[in-house]
Design a protein around this motif. Structure first.
Motif, PDB file in Angstrom:
ATOM      1  N   ILE A   1      32.956 -33.774   6.526  1.00  0.00           N
ATOM      2  CA  ILE A   1      32.748 -35.222   6.566  1.00  0.00           C
ATOM      3  C   ILE A   1      33.390 -35.804   5.307  1.00  0.00           C
ATOM      4  CG2 ILE A   1      31.059 -37.090   6.594  1.00  0.00           C
ATOM      5  CD1 ILE A   1      29.127 -35.252   8.040  1.00  0.00           C
ATOM      6  N   HIS A   2      34.452 -36.570   5.500  1.00  0.00           N
ATOM      7  CA  HIS A   2      35.248 -37.083   4.381  1.00  0.00           C
ATOM      8  C   HIS A   2      34.815 -38.513   4.074  1.00  0.00           C
ATOM      9  CE1 HIS A   2      38.495 -37.839   1.692  1.00  0.00           C
ATOM     10  NE2 HIS A   2      39.157 -38.647   2.510  1.00  0.00           N
ATOM     11  N   MET A   3      34.172 -38.693   2.924  1.00  0.00           N
ATOM     12  CA  MET A   3      33.663 -40.008   2.536  1.00  0.00           C
ATOM     13  C   MET A   3      34.256 -40.493   1.216  1.00  0.00           C
ATOM     14  SD  MET A   3      29.651 -39.420   3.494  1.00  0.00           S
ATOM     15  CE  MET A   3      29.202 -41.124   3.220  1.00  0.00           C
ATOM     16  N   ALA A   4      35.023 -39.648   0.539  1.00  0.00           N
ATOM     17  CA  ALA A   4      35.569 -40.026  -0.768  1.00  0.00           C
ATOM     18  C   ALA A   4      36.542 -41.183  -0.614  1.00  0.00           C
ATOM     19  CB  ALA A   4      36.267 -38.830  -1.408  1.00  0.00           C
ATOM     20  N   ALA A   5      36.426 -42.187  -1.489  1.00  0.00           N
ATOM     21  CA  ALA A   5      37.293 -43.355  -1.377  1.00  0.00           C
ATOM     22  C   ALA A   5      37.149 -44.236  -2.597  1.00  0.00           C
ATOM     23  CB  ALA A   5      36.945 -44.165  -0.122  1.00  0.00           C
ATOM     24  N   GLN A   6      38.123 -45.095  -2.798  1.00  0.00           N
ATOM     25  CA  GLN A   6      37.973 -46.255  -3.677  1.00  0.00           C
ATOM     26  C   GLN A   6      37.432 -47.337  -2.764  1.00  0.00           C
ATOM     27  OE1 GLN A   6      37.391 -49.215  -5.315  1.00  0.00           O
ATOM     28  NE2 GLN A   6      39.366 -49.855  -4.500  1.00  0.00           N
TER      29      GLN A   6
END
Length: 273
Positions: A1-6
């Motif tokens: 689950i990819h949640m990394a963000a600016q």
């Protein structure tokens, strides 16, 4: 689950290169890694409701609507969606990994201390008894407690891994239409839950262009996954403010957060048919 963000619109104006690097190239790097892995079977990439080309109309955006975005943050999330679609068509046809995006509405909840975010601004104003500065009080957003999409992501990932979902490639996670409210409505509900009132000061910022009206249609995830919102707008705001009030009062926030999660799970179970 990819949640990394600016994840901040204002920050995207200050650092557009870093925003695109995180939100677009971060997605590229993740998908390339998943493509090369022999064990990955599901990749769920969380983008944003801001990925849609916003036409400022009273209409809940559906997963088939076009991507867009004028500010760097929104455009980077639309770009991430285009990357996902490209990778799926170019490299993952016939590949065992399934890639799906999740487009979440505006999340609120305990533990958010970011600058230029509405709930931390509200809490800081209440706690310091100072005026609350709003840029755009009449802007409407699909507010939801952070537990809502998180529960949806885990449900979706499990179903995708088990092969229990049709071939949809994206899902909206947002409240029902009646719970899409204005910023000032959020502030008033927060004040009521906090047990007081606040002095609102409106200071528009012409350097930041933000959407006035934004709503999501959650019908697809309802019908295919069975996910439904658990806490309506009032409960969502009340639980959010209760977290910050407990923190201000010096409560054990691990215990409080676990208790709050337990209330959410109980309410979700009670709401199942």
């Amino acid at each position: 689950i990819h949640m990394a963000a600016q994840s901040l619109v204002r920050e995207s104006y200050k650092d557009p290169v870093g925003t695109y690097a995180s939100n677009v190239m971060g997605t590229v790097n993740l998908l390339q890694a998943a493509r090369s892995s022999e064990s990955v079977r599901v990749v769920l990439i969380v983008t944003s409701d801001k990925c849609y080309k916003n036409r400022e109309i009273d209409y809940g955006y559906r997963e088939t609507d076009p991507m867009g975005g004028h500010d760097p943050y929104s455009a980077s999330k639309a770009g991430s969606e285009l990357v996902i679609a490209s990778w799926r068509k170019s490299f993952l046809a016939g590949h065992p990994v399934r890639v799906v995006s999740a487009r979440a509405g505006n999340v609120i909840g305990g533990g958010d201390w970011s600058d230029f975010r509405i709930v931390p601004d509200i809490v800081n104003a209440f706690a310091s008894r100072s005026p609350l500065v709003l840029r755009n009080p009449d802007a409407t957003r699909p507010w939801q407690h952070v537990f809502e999409p998180l529960a949806g992501y885990m449900r979706l990932a499990e179903q995708l891994h088990g092969g229990d979902l049709p071939g949809a490639t994206a899902y909206n996670f947002g409240p029902d239409p009646a719970d899409t409210r204005s910023v000032v409505s959020l502030v008033r509900a927060a004040a009521s839950a906090w047990g007081g009132d606040c002095d609102i000061r409106v200071e528009p910022d012409a350097t930041i262009r933000e959407s006035q009206l934004l709503t999501l249609d959650n019908a697809l995830v309802r019908s295919e996954s069975g996910w439904t919102p658990t806490w309506g707008f009032d409960a969502c705001v009340a639980e959010t403010m209760a977290w910050y009030r407990a923190h201000l009062d010096g409560a054990d926030m691990i215990d409080f957060s676990n208790d709050q999660l337990g209330r959410f799970i109980a309410a979700a179970e009670q709401g199942k048919p």
